[in-house]
Write a protein that holds these residues in place. Structure first.
Motif, PDB file in Angstrom:
ATOM      1  N   TYR A 138      -4.949   4.644  -2.920  1.00  0.00           N
ATOM      2  CA  TYR A 138      -4.448   4.496  -4.288  1.00  0.00           C
ATOM      3  C   TYR A 138      -3.033   3.915  -4.324  1.00  0.00           C
ATOM      4  O   TYR A 138      -2.669   3.222  -5.283  1.00  0.00           O
ATOM      5  CB  TYR A 138      -4.540   5.836  -5.033  1.00  0.00           C
ATOM      6  CG  TYR A 138      -5.942   6.066  -5.564  1.00  0.00           C
ATOM      7  CD1 TYR A 138      -6.339   5.507  -6.762  1.00  0.00           C
ATOM      8  CD2 TYR A 138      -6.872   6.789  -4.825  1.00  0.00           C
ATOM      9  CE1 TYR A 138      -7.621   5.682  -7.249  1.00  0.00           C
ATOM     10  CE2 TYR A 138      -8.164   6.963  -5.286  1.00  0.00           C
ATOM     11  CZ  TYR A 138      -8.541   6.406  -6.504  1.00  0.00           C
ATOM     12  OH  TYR A 138      -9.820   6.557  -6.971  1.00  0.00           O
ATOM     13  N   ASP A 139      -2.246   4.169  -3.274  1.00  0.00           N
ATOM     14  CA  ASP A 139      -0.946   3.499  -3.173  1.00  0.00           C
ATOM     15  C   ASP A 139      -1.165   1.987  -3.045  1.00  0.00           C
ATOM     16  O   ASP A 139      -0.478   1.172  -3.685  1.00  0.00           O
ATOM     17  CB  ASP A 139      -0.183   4.031  -1.955  1.00  0.00           C
ATOM     18  CG  ASP A 139       1.180   3.358  -1.762  1.00  0.00           C
ATOM     19  OD1 ASP A 139       1.703   2.765  -2.728  1.00  0.00           O
ATOM     20  OD2 ASP A 139       1.720   3.422  -0.641  1.00  0.00           O
ATOM     21  N   THR A 140      -2.160   1.592  -2.245  1.00  0.00           N
ATOM     22  CA  THR A 140      -2.480   0.179  -2.079  1.00  0.00           C
ATOM     23  C   THR A 140      -2.945  -0.433  -3.402  1.00  0.00           C
ATOM     24  O   THR A 140      -2.568  -1.567  -3.747  1.00  0.00           O
ATOM     25  CB  THR A 140      -3.565   0.008  -1.002  1.00  0.00           C
ATOM     26  OG1 THR A 140      -3.098   0.605   0.223  1.00  0.00           O
ATOM     27  CG2 THR A 140      -3.869  -1.465  -0.755  1.00  0.00           C
ATOM     28  N   TYR A 141      -3.758   0.309  -4.160  1.00  0.00           N
ATOM     29  CA  TYR A 141      -4.260  -0.185  -5.447  1.00  0.00           C
ATOM     30  C   TYR A 141      -3.116  -0.406  -6.430  1.00  0.00           C
ATOM     31  O   TYR A 141      -3.047  -1.431  -7.116  1.00  0.00           O
ATOM     32  CB  TYR A 141      -5.278   0.808  -6.003  1.00  0.00           C
ATOM     33  CG  TYR A 141      -6.082   0.316  -7.194  1.00  0.00           C
ATOM     34  CD1 TYR A 141      -6.209  -1.033  -7.516  1.00  0.00           C
ATOM     35  CD2 TYR A 141      -6.751   1.240  -8.020  1.00  0.00           C
ATOM     36  CE1 TYR A 141      -6.964  -1.462  -8.606  1.00  0.00           C
ATOM     37  CE2 TYR A 141      -7.512   0.825  -9.113  1.00  0.00           C
ATOM     38  CZ  TYR A 141      -7.607  -0.523  -9.401  1.00  0.00           C
ATOM     39  OH  TYR A 141      -8.358  -0.947 -10.478  1.00  0.00           O
ATOM     40  N   ARG A 142      -2.175   0.541  -6.493  1.00  0.00           N
ATOM     41  CA  ARG A 142      -1.066   0.363  -7.456  1.00  0.00           C
ATOM     42  C   ARG A 142      -0.173  -0.800  -7.044  1.00  0.00           C
ATOM     43  O   ARG A 142       0.343  -1.528  -7.888  1.00  0.00           O
ATOM     44  CB  ARG A 142      -0.273   1.662  -7.611  1.00  0.00           C
ATOM     45  CG  ARG A 142       0.586   2.093  -6.439  1.00  0.00           C
ATOM     46  CD  ARG A 142       2.011   1.556  -6.481  1.00  0.00           C
ATOM     47  NE  ARG A 142       2.703   1.825  -5.219  1.00  0.00           N
ATOM     48  CZ  ARG A 142       3.908   1.387  -4.936  1.00  0.00           C
ATOM     49  NH1 ARG A 142       4.573   0.651  -5.815  1.00  0.00           N
ATOM     50  NH2 ARG A 142       4.472   1.648  -3.774  1.00  0.00           N
ATOM     51  N   ARG A 143       0.008  -1.038  -5.718  1.00  0.00           N
ATOM     52  CA  ARG A 143       0.768  -2.192  -5.248  1.00  0.00           C
ATOM     53  C   ARG A 143       0.092  -3.489  -5.709  1.00  0.00           C
ATOM     54  O   ARG A 143       0.750  -4.428  -6.162  1.00  0.00           O
ATOM     55  CB  ARG A 143       0.868  -2.192  -3.715  1.00  0.00           C
ATOM     56  CG  ARG A 143       1.755  -1.128  -3.107  1.00  0.00           C
ATOM     57  CD  ARG A 143       1.570  -1.110  -1.585  1.00  0.00           C
ATOM     58  NE  ARG A 143       2.365  -0.106  -0.916  1.00  0.00           N
ATOM     59  CZ  ARG A 143       3.542  -0.313  -0.336  1.00  0.00           C
ATOM     60  NH1 ARG A 143       4.079  -1.522  -0.387  1.00  0.00           N
ATOM     61  NH2 ARG A 143       4.192   0.647   0.263  1.00  0.00           N
ATOM     62  N   ILE A 163       8.188   2.248 -14.821  1.00  0.00           N
ATOM     63  CA  ILE A 163       7.177   3.309 -14.900  1.00  0.00           C
ATOM     64  C   ILE A 163       7.242   4.190 -13.660  1.00  0.00           C
ATOM     65  O   ILE A 163       7.234   5.434 -13.742  1.00  0.00           O
ATOM     66  CB  ILE A 163       5.771   2.688 -15.055  1.00  0.00           C
ATOM     67  CG1 ILE A 163       5.618   2.078 -16.450  1.00  0.00           C
ATOM     68  CG2 ILE A 163       4.681   3.748 -14.817  1.00  0.00           C
ATOM     69  CD1 ILE A 163       4.322   1.312 -16.637  1.00  0.00           C
ATOM     70  N   LEU A 164       7.322   3.551 -12.478  1.00  0.00           N
ATOM     71  CA  LEU A 164       7.348   4.304 -11.229  1.00  0.00           C
ATOM     72  C   LEU A 164       8.592   5.180 -11.130  1.00  0.00           C
ATOM     73  O   LEU A 164       8.503   6.373 -10.794  1.00  0.00           O
ATOM     74  CB  LEU A 164       7.283   3.329 -10.054  1.00  0.00           C
ATOM     75  CG  LEU A 164       7.373   3.930  -8.646  1.00  0.00           C
ATOM     76  CD1 LEU A 164       6.258   4.944  -8.416  1.00  0.00           C
ATOM     77  CD2 LEU A 164       7.317   2.831  -7.587  1.00  0.00           C
ATOM     78  N   GLU A 165       9.759   4.587 -11.427  1.00  0.00           N
ATOM     79  CA  GLU A 165      11.001   5.346 -11.299  1.00  0.00           C
ATOM     80  C   GLU A 165      11.054   6.503 -12.314  1.00  0.00           C
ATOM     81  O   GLU A 165      11.517   7.610 -11.992  1.00  0.00           O
ATOM     82  CB  GLU A 165      12.212   4.420 -11.465  1.00  0.00           C
ATOM     83  CG  GLU A 165      12.366   3.388 -10.348  1.00  0.00           C
ATOM     84  CD  GLU A 165      12.423   4.029  -8.980  1.00  0.00           C
ATOM     85  OE1 GLU A 165      13.141   5.043  -8.820  1.00  0.00           O
ATOM     86  OE2 GLU A 165      11.733   3.524  -8.069  1.00  0.00           O
ATOM     87  N   ILE A 188      -1.281   4.566 -11.727  1.00  0.00           N
ATOM     88  CA  ILE A 188      -2.189   3.436 -11.933  1.00  0.00           C
ATOM     89  C   ILE A 188      -2.675   3.409 -13.379  1.00  0.00           C
ATOM     90  O   ILE A 188      -2.772   2.333 -13.998  1.00  0.00           O
ATOM     91  CB  ILE A 188      -3.373   3.525 -10.948  1.00  0.00           C
ATOM     92  CG1 ILE A 188      -2.881   3.152  -9.528  1.00  0.00           C
ATOM     93  CG2 ILE A 188      -4.517   2.599 -11.369  1.00  0.00           C
ATOM     94  CD1 ILE A 188      -3.875   3.494  -8.442  1.00  0.00           C
ATOM     95  N   GLY A 189      -2.947   4.572 -13.942  1.00  0.00           N
ATOM     96  CA  GLY A 189      -3.351   4.637 -15.351  1.00  0.00           C
ATOM     97  C   GLY A 189      -2.281   4.068 -16.257  1.00  0.00           C
ATOM     98  O   GLY A 189      -2.573   3.315 -17.204  1.00  0.00           O
ATOM     99  N   LYS A 192      -2.196   0.222 -15.842  1.00  0.00           N
ATOM    100  CA  LYS A 192      -3.297  -0.466 -16.530  1.00  0.00           C
ATOM    101  C   LYS A 192      -3.089  -0.452 -18.040  1.00  0.00           C
ATOM    102  O   LYS A 192      -3.416  -1.418 -18.742  1.00  0.00           O
ATOM    103  CB  LYS A 192      -4.635   0.165 -16.144  1.00  0.00           C
ATOM    104  CG  LYS A 192      -4.965  -0.138 -14.685  1.00  0.00           C
ATOM    105  CD  LYS A 192      -6.312   0.278 -14.156  1.00  0.00           C
ATOM    106  CE  LYS A 192      -7.115   1.260 -14.842  1.00  0.00           C
ATOM    107  NZ  LYS A 192      -8.323   1.672 -14.114  1.00  0.00           N
ATOM    108  N   ALA A 193      -2.525   0.633 -18.553  1.00  0.00           N
ATOM    109  CA  ALA A 193      -2.220   0.696 -19.986  1.00  0.00           C
ATOM    110  C   ALA A 193      -1.167  -0.339 -20.355  1.00  0.00           C
ATOM    111  O   ALA A 193      -1.243  -0.984 -21.411  1.00  0.00           O
ATOM    112  CB  ALA A 193      -1.740   2.102 -20.361  1.00  0.00           C
ATOM    113  N   LEU A 194      -0.189  -0.520 -19.481  1.00  0.00           N
ATOM    114  CA  LEU A 194       0.857  -1.525 -19.712  1.00  0.00           C
ATOM    115  C   LEU A 194       0.243  -2.928 -19.735  1.00  0.00           C
ATOM    116  O   LEU A 194       0.573  -3.734 -20.606  1.00  0.00           O
ATOM    117  CB  LEU A 194       1.924  -1.434 -18.621  1.00  0.00           C
ATOM    118  CG  LEU A 194       3.019  -2.514 -18.662  1.00  0.00           C
ATOM    119  CD1 LEU A 194       3.869  -2.392 -19.919  1.00  0.00           C
ATOM    120  CD2 LEU A 194       3.910  -2.427 -17.414  1.00  0.00           C
TER     121      LEU A 194
END
Length: 891
Positions: A138-143, A163-165, A188-189, A192-194
């Protein structure tokens, strides 16, 4: 009927490849070198390269990909899958790929990349099951979402970083590795919303849509602003295009036995034969680029030198490091050059991701070239051919410390290399006066004239607000080895107030400034310098170069100091001595002005008689310094008004010093003034109408040749050059005066003289009539500064105002006063052909500023010139460039 569709996709991996390093034009540097690494059986993740031909088609079709490309890509994906053991779009064994650019010339960071492509809401679960690591998946997916949204969808990556910070701050996490799979799912949610909000559509789940979007985006990045700017700076043609490489992803972020890094096969700063690089443990490539983590040293030697306490790759993963070291040695030996290599280690297994010729400092380039030749990796010819001659300038002048802080006030043209700091002054005489008192000064002028030469010599550097790369200031400063910034239009000089205003600051006379003639910067205050240091490698490479070149290399030198510098840098004579610069010294200018103001031949001769001893002594020193090497002396060239004052105060002072009335002096100045002095009474035209100048200068040359010859115990053979010749008759008239003087001196001294009389070719008519002029000329020397001016019909001092815009709009490819224009070159070629049809052994050279330009020197070799002549500090550049041109002509 045979299929006419061209081959656009080239696969590599598994020890085989469709292409090779020889296909660089079609596959780009990245794709060609990946193919080559596969062919020599290094461990390269499988992939394929879409050729630069598709880039051209992409733009021809209005930024859309050809339909014929898709089946080729599908076939290549299947080949990748067979090697990788995973399939693109397979939920259980998903194949993830990177999509990268790769032009034939390295353009680091200028175009776009997408990593981890092949993930969606379903395949991410397959990746988690396959690796047994949901957090990693999931870290790879968000990257991937963040990078794809930035590169392909055009969303600001900073929005995702926010968002991450914010999430980490809300949850109390400090570092990314502290986040677990469920945290990445939540992020990730939000990502995707962004995307849905900003892009107006959901993040694409169709993997083929992702792939084609990424390929299109990478082709599209060929025309992004930073890539265009980079190509302008590095003379990379727009029509080359980029290739796109799609490659199996390998992961350096799968734990403490995984890493990613960069290694040079030798130190790119010093040239030392030792691995040099950095790596990040448990990281992917974008972590290195982002600079969010401090890299660790690659070797134990680096770790000891850095002293930062971070473990080296050599210590942490000795087996992977040993394999990397062996791969580096194999690649350097195979490509026969310093290599810049990207690698990833995935759970202890080494993968080679890219190799290319490494960028290096000039000092390192010298050492690497000499060392590799002496190690037998390359030949001496290849060592000589490997260096960029223009970069040698960096070794010959002081340079700014790259780590020094500086406040840049303005930027002009980098007209003469090197850097200097000093007190700013606005008057040439003031520069001379202040130097005599022990001050170090920078001379600032709106533009310079021959009258400023003594001040330029007294200053450690020169800046002008007008003029171009071959303006008077630029040409004279280069000859003197002084740094010069020309045409700094953003700076305003007020000569009355003695101020320079730029960058919001006002610099007064005496304030300290620094100029960098290599970058064109004017800097406030003093900046730390690095002094030049010529290594033994420099001498070795120059010796090798001299053994390969055909053309001689001379120097443009007007003073004994210039001549000594020229000899130190290996000049084989003087190709241009501009005698008019000798008349501006304080003890000579009065006699010169008396000659100009004289209204009869007799009074002119009397004034010239006062100049004769000094002119003769100048030539004696030059002949003795050059010790039997050829010396070409150009007779008086500039229009006479340049020696007369123009400002009211100066006119009054000169009139008083000369004992004439101010009104009389003004009348004479008015008579001599010309609307367009560049095309007026100068050169041969002046010598025809004032033959007594010829008589004095020829006598000074011949008497000096006899005296210097006696001192050297060898005959001195001067070459006397008549400037601005347009017709044979002009040359004949001036030559006859020279011959009459020679006979007189021979009779007076009871000896014989050996000399030649030739023509400076700097007018289109002279090129076209070269055959006729060669009947009288015993040598030719192309004065390409004026030949360029007269061919284009523009002034080199004013052209700087618009040549930059002309380059931006594609009207010209380069400054024609720095690199020879094709039309000027064609005139030269016509002149050479027609002159040698009359005199097959005619010695022909070039003495304009182009004589030190590597591209021009290649052309001079092509048309068979006998020598090139340039400013003393460009002699090493010309020696190397002439050797490379000769080697190239032999291929």
């Amino acid at each position: 009927m045979a299929d006419q569709t061209p081959k656009w996709v080239y696969s590599f991996g598994g020890g085989a490849a469709d292409g090779s390093a020889a296909d660089k034009d079609r596959l780009g540097g990245k794709g060609a070198h990946l193919a080559e690494m596969s062919r020599i059986e290094l461990n390269v993740p499988a992939g394929f390269t879409i050729s630069t031909d598709v880039c051209a088609a992409y733009y021809e079709q209005g930024r859309s990909l050809p339909e014929e490309l898709k089946p080729m890509v599908d076939e290549a994906l299947e080949k990748m899958a067979a090697i990788a053991g995973a399939h693109f779009g397979d939920v259980e064994h998903p194949l993830l790929v990177s999509v990268r650019s790769g032009a034939r010339a390295s353009m680091p960071g200028m175009m776009d990349t997408v990593l981890n492509l092949g993930l969606n809401d379903k395949t991410v679960e397959g990746l988690a099951r396959r690796t047994g690591d949901r957090r990693f998946a999931y870290d790879t997916y968000r990257r991937f979402i963040q990078m794809y949204a930035d590169v392909v969808l055009g969303l600001d990556h900073g929005l995702f970083e926010d968002i991450l910070e914010n999430y980490k701050a809300l949850k109390g996490f400090e570092l990314d590795p502290q986040l677990q799979a469920e945290n990445w799912v939540e992020i990730i949610g939000a990502y995707k919303a962004l995307v849905a909000k900003e892009f107006g559509m959901p993040f694409p789940q169709d993997l083929r849509e992702q792939l084609w979007g990424a390929i299109s985006a990478v082709f599209g990045s060929w025309q992004n602003a930073r890539a265009i700017a980079y190509r302008r700076l590095h003379d990379i043609p727009d029509d080359w295009g980029t290739a796109v490489t799609v490659q199996t992803m390998v992961f350096g972020n799968k734990g403490d036995q995984s890493a990613t890094g960069v290694v040079f096969t030798r130190n790119p700063s010093t040239g030392e034969n030792a691995l040099f690089g950095e790596y990040l443990l448990n990281a992917q490539g974008e972590d290195v680029v982002a600079g969010l983590r401090t890299p660790q040293p690659l070797t134990e030697k680096q770790s000891a030198a850095n002293g930062n306490g971070k473990a080296s790759l050599e210590a942490l993963m000795p087996e992977a490091f040993a394999e990397l070291k062996a791969s580096c040695a194999a690649l350097e030996k195979h490509f026969r050059d310093l290599q810049d290599i990207e690698f990833t280690i995935e759970e202890g297994k080494l993968f080679m991701l890219q190799t290319r010729s490494g960028k290096r400092s000039t000092q390192a380039a010298l050492k690497i070239a000499v060392d590799m030749a002496e190690e037998g990796i390359i030949s001496k010819q290849e060592a000589v051919a490997s260096l960029d001659p223009a970069r040698l300038d960096q070794l010959l002048h002081p340079t700014l410390d790259p780590n020094a802080e500086m406040t840049v006030l303005a930027k002009g043209l980098p007209a003469s290399p090197g850097a200097a700091s000093g007190e700013i002054v606005f008057d040439a005489d003031e520069a001379v006066h202040m130097k005599a008192q022990g001050h170090t000064v920078i001379l600032a002028r709106i533009e310079t004239s021959p009258e400023d030469v003594q001040g330029m010599h007294a200053a450690v550097g020169v800046i002008t607000t007008r003029g171009g790369m071959t303006s008077h200031a630029a040409v004279v400063a280069r000859g003197m080895g002084r740094p010069c910034v020309a045409g700094a239009a953003a700076a305003h000089i007020d000569l009355e107030r003695e101020t320079l205003e730029a960058g919001g600051a006002v610099m007064h006379k005496g304030d300290i400034v620094t100029i960098d003639g290599s970058s064109g910067k004017l800097i406030k205050g003093r900046v730390t310098m690095r002094q030049p240091d010529l290594s033994p490698d420099f001498a070795t490479l120059m010796e090798w170069a001299d053994g390969f070149r055909r053309m001689d290399v001379r120097a443009n030198a007007d003073t004994p100091a210039d001549a000594r510098h020229a000899r130190d840098f290996g000049a084989e004579g003087i190709g241009l001595c501009r005698t008019e610069h000798m008349f501006f010294q304080e003890n000579r200018i009065v006699a010169m002005r008396e000659m100009i103001l004289a209204e009869t031949k007799e009074s002119r001769r009397a004034a010239l008689a006062e100049l004769l001893p000094a002119q003769r002594q100048d030539f004696i020193e030059l002949f003795e310094i050059m010790a039997g090497q050829p010396v070409t002396i150009r007779l008086f060239d500039p229009p006479l008004h340049e020696f007369l004052p123009s400002e009211e105060d100066a006119i009054v002072d000169v009139a008083e010093a000369m004992g004439v009335g101010v009104a009389q002096l003004k009348r004479r100045i008015a008579v001599l003034s010309e609307f367009n002095p560049m095309l007026g009474q100068r050169g041969a035209r002046l010598l025809v109408t004032y033959p007594e100048i010829v008589d004095m200068q020829a006598r000074a040359v011949f008497e000096a040749a006899i005296e210097a010859g006696a001192e050297l115990h060898d005959r001195v053979r001067p070459e006397i050059m008549v400037p601005l010749v347009a017709t044979k008759r002009e040359l004949d008239i001036v030559k006859e005066r020279i011959l009459v003087t020679a006979r007189a001196v021979e009779e007076e001294r009871g000896t014989s003289l050996a000399f030649q009389v030739g023509s400076m070719v700097e007018l289109p008519r002279a090129c076209l009539m070269a055959g006729e002029i060669a009947e009288s000329a015993e040598f030719f020397s192309f004065g390409t500064n004026d030949l360029t001016q007269t061919t284009f019909g523009l002034s080199r001092d004013d052209a700087g105002r618009f040549l930059g815009e002309y380059a931006d709009k594609g009207i010209i490819n380069h400054d024609p006063f720095m690199t020879l224009d094709a039309a000027v070159g064609e005139l030269m070629e016509i002149g050479v052909t027609r002159a040698r049809a009359v005199r097959p052994d005619l010695k022909i050279g070039i003495c304009g500023e182009h004589g030190g330009d590597p591209q021009t020197i290649v052309f001079c070799e092509k048309i068979g010139l006998s020598y090139v002549s340039c400013s003393p500090y460009r002699v090493p550049v010309a020696r190397l460039a002439a050797a490379q041109a000769a080697l190239k002509s032999q291929l």
